[in-house]
Structures are given as C-alpha cells and as structure tokens.
Scaffold this motif. Structure first.
Motif, PDB file in Angstrom:
ATOM      1  N   ARG A 186       0.824  -1.209   0.000  1.00  0.00           N
ATOM      2  CA  ARG A 186       0.000   0.000   0.000  1.00  0.00           C
ATOM      3  C   ARG A 186       0.863   1.266   0.000  1.00  0.00           C
ATOM      4  O   ARG A 186       0.505   2.268  -0.628  1.00  0.00           O
ATOM      5  CB  ARG A 186      -0.942  -0.011   1.191  1.00  0.00           C
ATOM      6  CG  ARG A 186      -2.052  -1.066   1.082  1.00  0.00           C
ATOM      7  CD  ARG A 186      -2.671  -1.376   2.439  1.00  0.00           C
ATOM      8  NE  ARG A 186      -3.247  -0.190   3.055  1.00  0.00           N
ATOM      9  CZ  ARG A 186      -3.466  -0.071   4.360  1.00  0.00           C
ATOM     10  NH1 ARG A 186      -3.120  -1.057   5.189  1.00  0.00           N
ATOM     11  NH2 ARG A 186      -4.019   1.023   4.843  1.00  0.00           N
ATOM     12  N   LEU A 187       2.002   1.213   0.695  1.00  0.00           N
ATOM     13  CA  LEU A 187       2.908   2.357   0.670  1.00  0.00           C
ATOM     14  C   LEU A 187       3.469   2.568  -0.736  1.00  0.00           C
ATOM     15  O   LEU A 187       3.579   3.706  -1.203  1.00  0.00           O
ATOM     16  CB  LEU A 187       4.054   2.140   1.658  1.00  0.00           C
ATOM     17  CG  LEU A 187       3.724   2.329   3.132  1.00  0.00           C
ATOM     18  CD1 LEU A 187       4.894   1.922   4.009  1.00  0.00           C
ATOM     19  CD2 LEU A 187       3.343   3.785   3.417  1.00  0.00           C
ATOM     20  N   LEU A 188       3.820   1.502  -1.399  1.00  0.00           N
ATOM     21  CA  LEU A 188       4.341   1.611  -2.760  1.00  0.00           C
ATOM     22  C   LEU A 188       3.288   2.183  -3.697  1.00  0.00           C
ATOM     23  O   LEU A 188       3.592   2.974  -4.597  1.00  0.00           O
ATOM     24  CB  LEU A 188       4.801   0.237  -3.250  1.00  0.00           C
ATOM     25  CG  LEU A 188       5.449   0.187  -4.638  1.00  0.00           C
ATOM     26  CD1 LEU A 188       6.715   1.031  -4.664  1.00  0.00           C
ATOM     27  CD2 LEU A 188       5.751  -1.252  -5.034  1.00  0.00           C
ATOM     28  N   GLU A 189       2.054   1.807  -3.472  1.00  0.00           N
ATOM     29  CA  GLU A 189       0.952   2.261  -4.314  1.00  0.00           C
ATOM     30  C   GLU A 189       0.790   3.776  -4.275  1.00  0.00           C
ATOM     31  O   GLU A 189       0.374   4.395  -5.263  1.00  0.00           O
ATOM     32  CB  GLU A 189      -0.337   1.583  -3.838  1.00  0.00           C
ATOM     33  CG  GLU A 189      -1.599   1.985  -4.558  1.00  0.00           C
ATOM     34  CD  GLU A 189      -2.822   1.350  -3.908  1.00  0.00           C
ATOM     35  OE1 GLU A 189      -3.696   2.092  -3.443  1.00  0.00           O
ATOM     36  OE2 GLU A 189      -2.878   0.107  -3.848  1.00  0.00           O
ATOM     37  N   ALA A 190       1.128   4.396  -3.149  1.00  0.00           N
ATOM     38  CA  ALA A 190       0.886   5.839  -2.984  1.00  0.00           C
ATOM     39  C   ALA A 190       2.156   6.638  -2.747  1.00  0.00           C
ATOM     40  O   ALA A 190       2.076   7.827  -2.429  1.00  0.00           O
ATOM     41  CB  ALA A 190      -0.077   6.060  -1.822  1.00  0.00           C
ATOM     42  N   ASP A 191       3.347   6.045  -2.935  1.00  0.00           N
ATOM     43  CA  ASP A 191       4.559   6.725  -2.481  1.00  0.00           C
ATOM     44  C   ASP A 191       4.896   7.984  -3.264  1.00  0.00           C
ATOM     45  O   ASP A 191       5.690   8.810  -2.815  1.00  0.00           O
ATOM     46  CB  ASP A 191       5.755   5.767  -2.458  1.00  0.00           C
ATOM     47  CG  ASP A 191       6.275   5.397  -3.843  1.00  0.00           C
ATOM     48  OD1 ASP A 191       5.647   5.772  -4.845  1.00  0.00           O
ATOM     49  OD2 ASP A 191       7.313   4.718  -3.903  1.00  0.00           O
ATOM     50  N   GLY A 210       4.000   7.163 -14.928  1.00  0.00           N
ATOM     51  CA  GLY A 210       4.065   5.731 -14.668  1.00  0.00           C
ATOM     52  C   GLY A 210       2.686   5.135 -14.464  1.00  0.00           C
ATOM     53  O   GLY A 210       1.711   5.853 -14.203  1.00  0.00           O
ATOM     54  N   PRO A 211       2.568   3.809 -14.561  1.00  0.00           N
ATOM     55  CA  PRO A 211       1.259   3.168 -14.442  1.00  0.00           C
ATOM     56  C   PRO A 211       0.633   3.307 -13.056  1.00  0.00           C
ATOM     57  O   PRO A 211      -0.591   3.395 -12.933  1.00  0.00           O
ATOM     58  CB  PRO A 211       1.552   1.706 -14.781  1.00  0.00           C
ATOM     59  CG  PRO A 211       3.034   1.538 -14.579  1.00  0.00           C
ATOM     60  CD  PRO A 211       3.634   2.857 -14.898  1.00  0.00           C
ATOM     61  N   ARG A 212       1.451   3.303 -11.988  1.00  0.00           N
ATOM     62  CA  ARG A 212       0.874   3.463 -10.650  1.00  0.00           C
ATOM     63  C   ARG A 212       0.268   4.850 -10.482  1.00  0.00           C
ATOM     64  O   ARG A 212      -0.813   5.005  -9.918  1.00  0.00           O
ATOM     65  CB  ARG A 212       1.942   3.224  -9.575  1.00  0.00           C
ATOM     66  CG  ARG A 212       2.364   1.767  -9.443  1.00  0.00           C
ATOM     67  CD  ARG A 212       3.250   1.553  -8.232  1.00  0.00           C
ATOM     68  NE  ARG A 212       4.495   2.295  -8.321  1.00  0.00           N
ATOM     69  CZ  ARG A 212       4.802   3.351  -7.573  1.00  0.00           C
ATOM     70  NH1 ARG A 212       3.948   3.796  -6.672  1.00  0.00           N
ATOM     71  NH2 ARG A 212       5.958   3.973  -7.717  1.00  0.00           N
ATOM     72  N   GLN A 213       0.984   5.871 -10.986  1.00  0.00           N
ATOM     73  CA  GLN A 213       0.444   7.226 -10.916  1.00  0.00           C
ATOM     74  C   GLN A 213      -0.840   7.347 -11.732  1.00  0.00           C
ATOM     75  O   GLN A 213      -1.797   8.005 -11.315  1.00  0.00           O
ATOM     76  CB  GLN A 213       1.481   8.236 -11.420  1.00  0.00           C
ATOM     77  CG  GLN A 213       2.661   8.428 -10.485  1.00  0.00           C
ATOM     78  CD  GLN A 213       3.811   7.478 -10.756  1.00  0.00           C
ATOM     79  OE1 GLN A 213       3.594   6.351 -11.207  1.00  0.00           O
ATOM     80  NE2 GLN A 213       5.025   7.922 -10.485  1.00  0.00           N
ATOM     81  N   ALA A 214      -0.850   6.705 -12.902  1.00  0.00           N
ATOM     82  CA  ALA A 214      -2.041   6.773 -13.746  1.00  0.00           C
ATOM     83  C   ALA A 214      -3.239   6.112 -13.059  1.00  0.00           C
ATOM     84  O   ALA A 214      -4.357   6.638 -13.085  1.00  0.00           O
ATOM     85  CB  ALA A 214      -1.770   6.112 -15.092  1.00  0.00           C
ATOM     86  N   ALA A 250     -10.341   8.331   1.889  1.00  0.00           N
ATOM     87  CA  ALA A 250     -10.472   7.411   3.024  1.00  0.00           C
ATOM     88  C   ALA A 250      -9.344   6.391   3.018  1.00  0.00           C
ATOM     89  O   ALA A 250      -8.808   6.033   4.078  1.00  0.00           O
ATOM     90  CB  ALA A 250     -11.822   6.713   2.966  1.00  0.00           C
ATOM     91  N   ARG A 251      -8.969   5.933   1.832  1.00  0.00           N
ATOM     92  CA  ARG A 251      -7.899   4.929   1.736  1.00  0.00           C
ATOM     93  C   ARG A 251      -6.561   5.514   2.177  1.00  0.00           C
ATOM     94  O   ARG A 251      -5.791   4.857   2.885  1.00  0.00           O
ATOM     95  CB  ARG A 251      -7.807   4.410   0.300  1.00  0.00           C
ATOM     96  CG  ARG A 251      -6.776   3.314   0.095  1.00  0.00           C
ATOM     97  CD  ARG A 251      -6.883   2.747  -1.316  1.00  0.00           C
ATOM     98  NE  ARG A 251      -5.864   1.741  -1.585  1.00  0.00           N
ATOM     99  CZ  ARG A 251      -5.942   0.471  -1.218  1.00  0.00           C
ATOM    100  NH1 ARG A 251      -6.999   0.040  -0.559  1.00  0.00           N
ATOM    101  NH2 ARG A 251      -4.976  -0.388  -1.506  1.00  0.00           N
ATOM    102  N   ILE A 252      -6.273   6.763   1.774  1.00  0.00           N
ATOM    103  CA  ILE A 252      -5.022   7.404   2.176  1.00  0.00           C
ATOM    104  C   ILE A 252      -5.004   7.643   3.683  1.00  0.00           C
ATOM    105  O   ILE A 252      -3.980   7.434   4.350  1.00  0.00           O
ATOM    106  CB  ILE A 252      -4.813   8.721   1.409  1.00  0.00           C
ATOM    107  CG1 ILE A 252      -4.619   8.459  -0.086  1.00  0.00           C
ATOM    108  CG2 ILE A 252      -3.618   9.490   1.968  1.00  0.00           C
ATOM    109  CD1 ILE A 252      -3.417   7.596  -0.413  1.00  0.00           C
TER     110      ILE A 252
END
Length: 365
Positions: A59-64, A138-142, A157-159
C-alpha cells in the motif's frame, strides 16, 4: 536561485514555529521511499522497512509518489494540530477539489502547473490532461489519478487509513522519541523571534534561509533553493515553520496558491556541517574547473607551498599563481599560514572533501 515569501507588514507573531506529527510522518515516508537521500538514516530505514508487513508495504508503494519526489501540500499542514488524528481531521475538512489538486501536484510531476486554472474534477479537458500527465509518470500514478478523479471520497479514506496504519506500525514510537527535541527547537526559535526579531530567528533555521527587509519597503523570506519562485504570506495569515528530525537535507516549502506558506526545516544536529549555499557550491566548482587551478590544488593537497614554489613547479609566473590562488581563497578552498617571511598555501581538504556532499545537499534542498 531562490524561493521568496513576501511577509511585508506581517507582525512577528504571524511567524509560527511548531512541530507537526503529519509533516514528520510524511518526512519518514519520504526516507523510506528515497533512503539514498538520507545516508544518516540508513539504519532506521532498513530496520523499519524490514519490520513492515508485506500488505502495508504494498500500500505504501501504491501511494509513495505523494511523498517521494515532492509532498502533497496537505501532508505539511499550515496550522499543525496537537495530534496526528487532529491533523488528519483537518485534511478531511478540505473540499474534494483542493485535495485532488494537491494530490495531482505530486502525481503529475513538474508539469502540474497546467492544472491550476481548471478543476480536473469538473472540467473534462483538465481531467484528461491530468490523466495524460499521470500516465507519463508511470502506471501506478495513472491508476491513482484515475481512482482519484473517479471517486475522490474513496481515495481520501484509503489514504487516511494508510497513514493511520503507518502510525501504528512505526510512526507512533518514533514520534514519541523525537517530539521533545522538536518541541524544544520550536520553543527556542520562537523565543529568538520574540527577543531578537525575524532576522535572527530565520538565520537560526539554516544558512539557506534569510530575512530581507528594506526600510519602509518590502520584507521577504528568501530560501536558497534550486528554483526561482515566489509567493505571499500576507493574505494567508502568516508563515509556519516546522522542525523535523527525519527531513535533512531537505527544506520542504509549501507555497502553492491558496495555501499558507510552510517551511519544514531539519533540526541542527551536533557534528553535522551547516548547509552551504548553492552560490558558494557553484563558486567552488568553477574555481576548481580551471585546469591550472586544478593542478595547483593537486600540489597543495600534498602539502603547504609558497607562491614561488608553485610557480616553479608548474612553470608559471608568480603573479599568475597569485591570481589563481586568490580565486581559490575567495571560494574558501585554501588555508594559509606563515613561516617567517613566507606565506604557505594549502588546499583545505575538509572543505574540498565535502564539495560533492555540499552539491548533492544543495540539489536536494
């Protein structure tokens, strides 16, 4: 190059020094995302990364990107609260457009300025532009941008849950350890501000922060950054200064339109050198870039030499050597001592040895 904050007419009490748990958490998250920026914290970063459960790590990688190369502005609050929960509650009170714009600043990278005029939540063209910019990063940012633009409340809420889980996993313990020092530093600088005025208070933050004021004219805070930007604190109610134990070497400045200017600064640590201005780093690099001065530096690194000895060693005239020595001396790269009637010149190995680190710190600042 610098970032300038207009504080003309602001009374000193509008300059606020205070710790912020959310800003410190975002500094820790940046360390975990970019440990190479923080060599002094490698041990903490490695131990913390190893202790984080795989699900939280994913989850950290998803929003880093919200804290990796720049910070989403809501992660560095202008009016810090007493606890992380208080500050997260304040973030929850932001409207969706403000939250989305701050998130997309970090998600879309340096091209974010084109997003300021129209809301990507309301304007289809701005929304597509934001998606294109995020995809280029990048794809995660997209994927994040697409979720944010489609369902802002769910992303918010997720953040928040992610930040709360980080608090439970590692932040709460670290915060208890660093808070007394951060609070003491903030009190010290607030006392300097009250007793000595803004010039001394700002100088105590870092040599990279200065107060410029003209009699009956404008007053400004000037931050030595590798950029040319300006903002005003006059309509925002003041400026907030937040000490950090995990932020060195960065001076994080929130200066976007509509936000109260905030500067998160690293607390000075005994034994660590003071930051060097970008102008001085550039001066030292240019001084050593000349081939003759580089040869002279090579000789003086091995021992102290007179001007005559240097001239003879490199087949130069004494006036030529003196001119080159003057450039090196002005850049702070020489030390000089006297032996009888002779002046001996030696390369300052400590200063020269730090040049690479000073350059990196100035770039990362």
């Amino acid at each position: 190059m610098s970032l300038t904050i207009d504080i003309t007419g602001l009374p000193p009490e509008r300059l606020l020094f205070t710790p912020s748990p959310l800003a410190e958490l975002s500094a820790m998250l940046h360390v975990l995302a970019e440990p190479a920026h923080h060599p002094d914290l490698h041990g903490w970063a490695a131990a913390t990364t190893a202790a984080i459960c795989p699900e939280l790590a994913d989850r950290l990688l998803e929003a880093d990107f919200l804290w990796r190369s720049s910070r989403a502005d809501f992660l560095v609050p202008g009016l810090p609260g007493a606890s992380l929960a208080d500050e997260l509650d304040a973030v929850d009170r932001l409207d969706d457009e403000t939250y989305a714009a701050a998130s997309l600043v970090a998600t879309c990278g340096s091209s974010r300025l084109s997003l300021r005029s129209r809301s990507p939540l309301a304007d289809p063209a701005a929304r597509e532009r934001a998606r294109d910019l995020a995809l280029a990063r990048g794809p995660r940012q997209a994927a994040f941008a697409d979720r944010l633009l489609t369902d802002p409340p769910a992303v918010r809420a997720r953040i928040r849950r992610l930040l709360e889980d980080c608090a439970e996993a590692f932040f709460a313990d670290a915060w208890r350890q660093v808070l007394p020092g951060l609070a003491a530093d903030a009190r010290h600088k607030a006392d300097l501000l009250a007793r000595r005025g803004p010039a001394e208070a700002l100088a105590s933050i870092s040599p990279a922060v200065a107060h410029h004021a003209e009699e009956a004219g404008p007053a400004r805070i000037v931050v030595d950054k590798l950029q040319d930007n300006s903002t005003s604190a006059v309509g925002a109610g003041g400026v907030t200064f937040i000490p950090t134990a995990f932020g060195r070497p960065h001076l994080v400045v929130v200066y976007a339109r509509g936000w109260r200017p905030v500067l998160q600064y690293p607390v000075a640590e005994p034994g660590l050198p003071e930051p060097v201005s970008l102008a001085l780093v550039q001066q030292r690099l240019e001084a050593l870039a000349h081939p003759v001065r580089l040869r002279l530096a090579r000789t003086m690194a091995r021992g102290a030499h007179t001007t005559g000895e240097l001239a003879e060693a490199w087949q130069l005239t004494a006036p030529e050597v003196s001119r080159h020595l003057a450039v090196l001396r002005k850049a702070g790269l020489l030390s000089t001592s006297r032996r009888g009637r002779y002046l001996l010149h030696r390369l300052d190995l400590t200063t020269s040895g730090r040049l690479g680190a000073d350059l990196l710190e100035a770039v990362l600042r």
